[in-house]
Write a protein that holds these residues in place. Structure first.
Motif, mmCIF file in Angstrom:
data_model
loop_
_atom_site.group_PDB
_atom_site.id
_atom_site.type_symbol
_atom_site.label_atom_id
_atom_site.label_comp_id
_atom_site.label_asym_id
_atom_site.label_seq_id
_atom_site.Cartn_x
_atom_site.Cartn_y
_atom_site.Cartn_z
ATOM 1 N N ALA A 115 0.836 -1.206 0.000
ATOM 2 C CA ALA A 115 0.000 0.000 0.000
ATOM 3 C C ALA A 115 0.873 1.259 0.000
ATOM 4 O O ALA A 115 0.566 2.242 -0.699
ATOM 5 N N TRP A 116 1.946 1.245 0.780
ATOM 6 C CA TRP A 116 2.875 2.387 0.833
ATOM 7 C C TRP A 116 3.447 2.649 -0.549
ATOM 8 O O TRP A 116 3.535 3.797 -1.001
ATOM 9 N N ALA A 117 3.845 1.586 -1.241
ATOM 10 C CA ALA A 117 4.448 1.724 -2.565
ATOM 11 C C ALA A 117 3.442 2.229 -3.591
ATOM 12 O O ALA A 117 3.767 3.100 -4.414
ATOM 13 N N ARG A 118 2.242 1.720 -3.536
ATOM 14 C CA ARG A 118 1.241 2.112 -4.530
ATOM 15 C C ARG A 118 0.837 3.569 -4.355
ATOM 16 O O ARG A 118 0.580 4.260 -5.344
ATOM 17 N N ARG A 119 0.770 4.031 -3.107
ATOM 18 C CA ARG A 119 0.430 5.444 -2.872
ATOM 19 C C ARG A 119 1.486 6.379 -3.451
ATOM 20 O O ARG A 119 1.188 7.529 -3.784
ATOM 21 N N ARG A 120 2.707 5.880 -3.568
ATOM 22 C CA ARG A 120 3.812 6.721 -4.031
ATOM 23 C C ARG A 120 4.213 6.431 -5.477
ATOM 24 O O ARG A 120 5.246 6.914 -5.940
ATOM 25 N N GLY A 121 3.414 5.663 -6.168
ATOM 26 C CA GLY A 121 3.595 5.504 -7.596
ATOM 27 C C GLY A 121 4.715 4.595 -8.046
ATOM 28 O O GLY A 121 5.203 4.723 -9.183
ATOM 29 N N TYR A 122 5.143 3.658 -7.209
ATOM 30 C CA TYR A 122 6.171 2.717 -7.646
ATOM 31 C C TYR A 122 5.601 1.762 -8.692
ATOM 32 O O TYR A 122 4.428 1.397 -8.653
ATOM 33 N N ASP A 123 6.459 1.348 -9.612
ATOM 34 C CA ASP A 123 6.046 0.464 -10.694
ATOM 35 C C ASP A 123 6.190 -1.011 -10.337
ATOM 36 O O ASP A 123 5.579 -1.865 -10.992
ATOM 37 N N ALA A 124 6.995 -1.314 -9.341
ATOM 38 C CA ALA A 124 7.197 -2.705 -8.923
ATOM 39 C C ALA A 124 7.605 -2.733 -7.458
ATOM 40 O O ALA A 124 8.249 -1.796 -6.964
ATOM 41 N N VAL A 125 7.229 -3.820 -6.793
ATOM 42 C CA VAL A 125 7.557 -3.999 -5.379
ATOM 43 C C VAL A 125 8.235 -5.355 -5.216
ATOM 44 O O VAL A 125 7.783 -6.364 -5.788
ATOM 45 N N VAL A 126 9.290 -5.382 -4.430
ATOM 46 C CA VAL A 126 10.041 -6.607 -4.170
ATOM 47 C C VAL A 126 9.826 -7.029 -2.723
ATOM 48 O O VAL A 126 9.895 -6.200 -1.806
ATOM 49 N N GLU A 127 9.555 -8.312 -2.510
ATOM 50 C CA GLU A 127 9.565 -8.895 -1.168
ATOM 51 C C GLU A 127 10.957 -9.460 -0.900
ATOM 52 O O GLU A 127 11.509 -10.172 -1.742
ATOM 53 N N MET A 128 11.497 -9.162 0.281
ATOM 54 C CA MET A 128 12.816 -9.690 0.637
ATOM 55 C C MET A 128 12.914 -9.841 2.146
ATOM 56 O O MET A 128 12.532 -8.931 2.892
ATOM 57 N N ASP A 129 13.421 -10.974 2.610
ATOM 58 C CA ASP A 129 13.617 -11.194 4.040
ATOM 59 C C ASP A 129 14.793 -10.371 4.549
ATOM 60 O O ASP A 129 15.749 -10.082 3.810
ATOM 61 N N ALA A 130 14.746 -10.055 5.840
ATOM 62 C CA ALA A 130 15.798 -9.234 6.447
ATOM 63 C C ALA A 130 17.005 -10.036 6.889
ATOM 64 O O ALA A 130 18.056 -9.461 7.179
ATOM 65 N N ASP A 131 16.871 -11.359 6.951
ATOM 66 C CA ASP A 131 17.907 -12.170 7.595
ATOM 67 C C ASP A 131 19.050 -12.572 6.676
ATOM 68 O O ASP A 131 19.960 -13.287 7.090
ATOM 69 N N GLY A 132 19.030 -12.138 5.417
ATOM 70 C CA GLY A 132 20.105 -12.478 4.496
ATOM 71 C C GLY A 132 19.894 -13.768 3.743
ATOM 72 O O GLY A 132 20.726 -14.127 2.897
ATOM 73 N N SER A 133 18.808 -14.483 4.012
ATOM 74 C CA SER A 133 18.557 -15.731 3.290
ATOM 75 C C SER A 133 18.255 -15.466 1.817
ATOM 76 O O SER A 133 18.510 -16.314 0.956
#
Length: 262
Positions: free
Chosen positions: A92-110
């Motif tokens: 939702a944060w990304a769409r409100r700001r007009g990003y064209d793509a969103v990436v999911e990524m874990d924080a742990d380095g996996s």
């Protein structure tokens, strides 16, 4: 300065402006490392750390990173609500700001940020890219046999129960273009953990989203504690079974309703 501005304006060629969403809860040992690796591997992307009010100070560390780098942002959430809720908030944060793509990524380095350019390249010709642990060319490092078997069995079950044509429906390293997020009924999503990734795979497949898999190198975390628990596994098993039975009943009543199943 001008080079940085140009990169931020153009984003990734053929994809556009990209936001990497990294959910965190007690990842003080990892958040600075993972953000630095993302910025090094893909300088044109922006990063959003979605922190669930971590008591170990992860949010404060993320604020420091954001203060030093205009391409790093922080979303402070009121408390621990789970992986799925954090990603939905990030979408939702990304769409409100007009990003064209969103990436999911874990924080742990996996999820290796060094694999991100390959995922973004694949997104030039697809609406959803899954960084897969179980497709040809992928590697899984430092996982015990029990985790390997659990993941392989869970993905096989999801594929058979739901008819989703991917080898890693539970994988959490993904790229969603805006068209994919628009096609998926995000308001209906309630699951967390493994089940969240499976649910989005199912909804994307049913919506006709163009999905591809790209092999990645997946490594067990080196710092901090895993968020995996028997409850997360049980939720995934229950939800996949429920969705599979529901889809079969719908297909029996209206054979044309789920033309993409199985």
């Amino acid at each position: 300065m001008g080079v940085v501005a140009d990169r931020r304006t153009v984003g990734h060629p053929g994809v556009g402006r990209v936001l990497v969403v990294i959910p965190t809860y007690n990842e003080a040992d990892n958040v600075d490392r993972i953000v630095a690796r993302v910025r090094e591997a893909a300088p044109a992307v922006d990063v959003l750390v979605a922190d669930d009010n971590s008591p170990d100070g992860t949010g404060a560390i993320a604020d420091g990173l954001a203060g030093a780098d205009p391409q790093v942002h922080v979303l402070h959430r009121p408390g621990k609500e789970g992986l799925g809720a954090a990603y939905l908030a990030g979408f939702a944060w990304a769409r409100r700001r007009g990003y064209d793509a969103v990436v999911e990524m874990d924080a742990d380095g996996s999820h290796a940020p060094e694999d991100l350019p390959a995922l973004l390249e694949a997104a030039r010709d697809a609406d959803m890219v899954i960084g897969s642990r179980w497709t040809r060319g992928a590697r899984v490092l430092n996982w015990p046999l029990r985790r390997l078997l659990l993941s392989r069995a869970g993905n096989l079950y999801a594929r058979l129960a739901l008819g989703v044509p991917v080898s890693d429906a539970t994988g959490g390293y993904r790229v969603y273009r805006a068209a994919a997020l628009d096609a998926i009924d995000l308001a209906s999503v309630r699951s967390q953990g493994y089940a969240f990734q499976v649910e989005l795979s199912r909804l994307a497949h049913r919506a006709g989203v163009r999905m591809v898999e790209v092999p990645i190198t997946f490594a067990e975390r080196e710092h901090g504690d895993s968020k995996m628990s028997p409850l997360i596994v049980a939720e995934a098993l229950w939800r996949i079974t429920t969705w599979g039975l529901r889809d079969r009943r719908a297909a029996a009543r209206r054979p044309d309703a789920l033309a993409r199943w199985p």
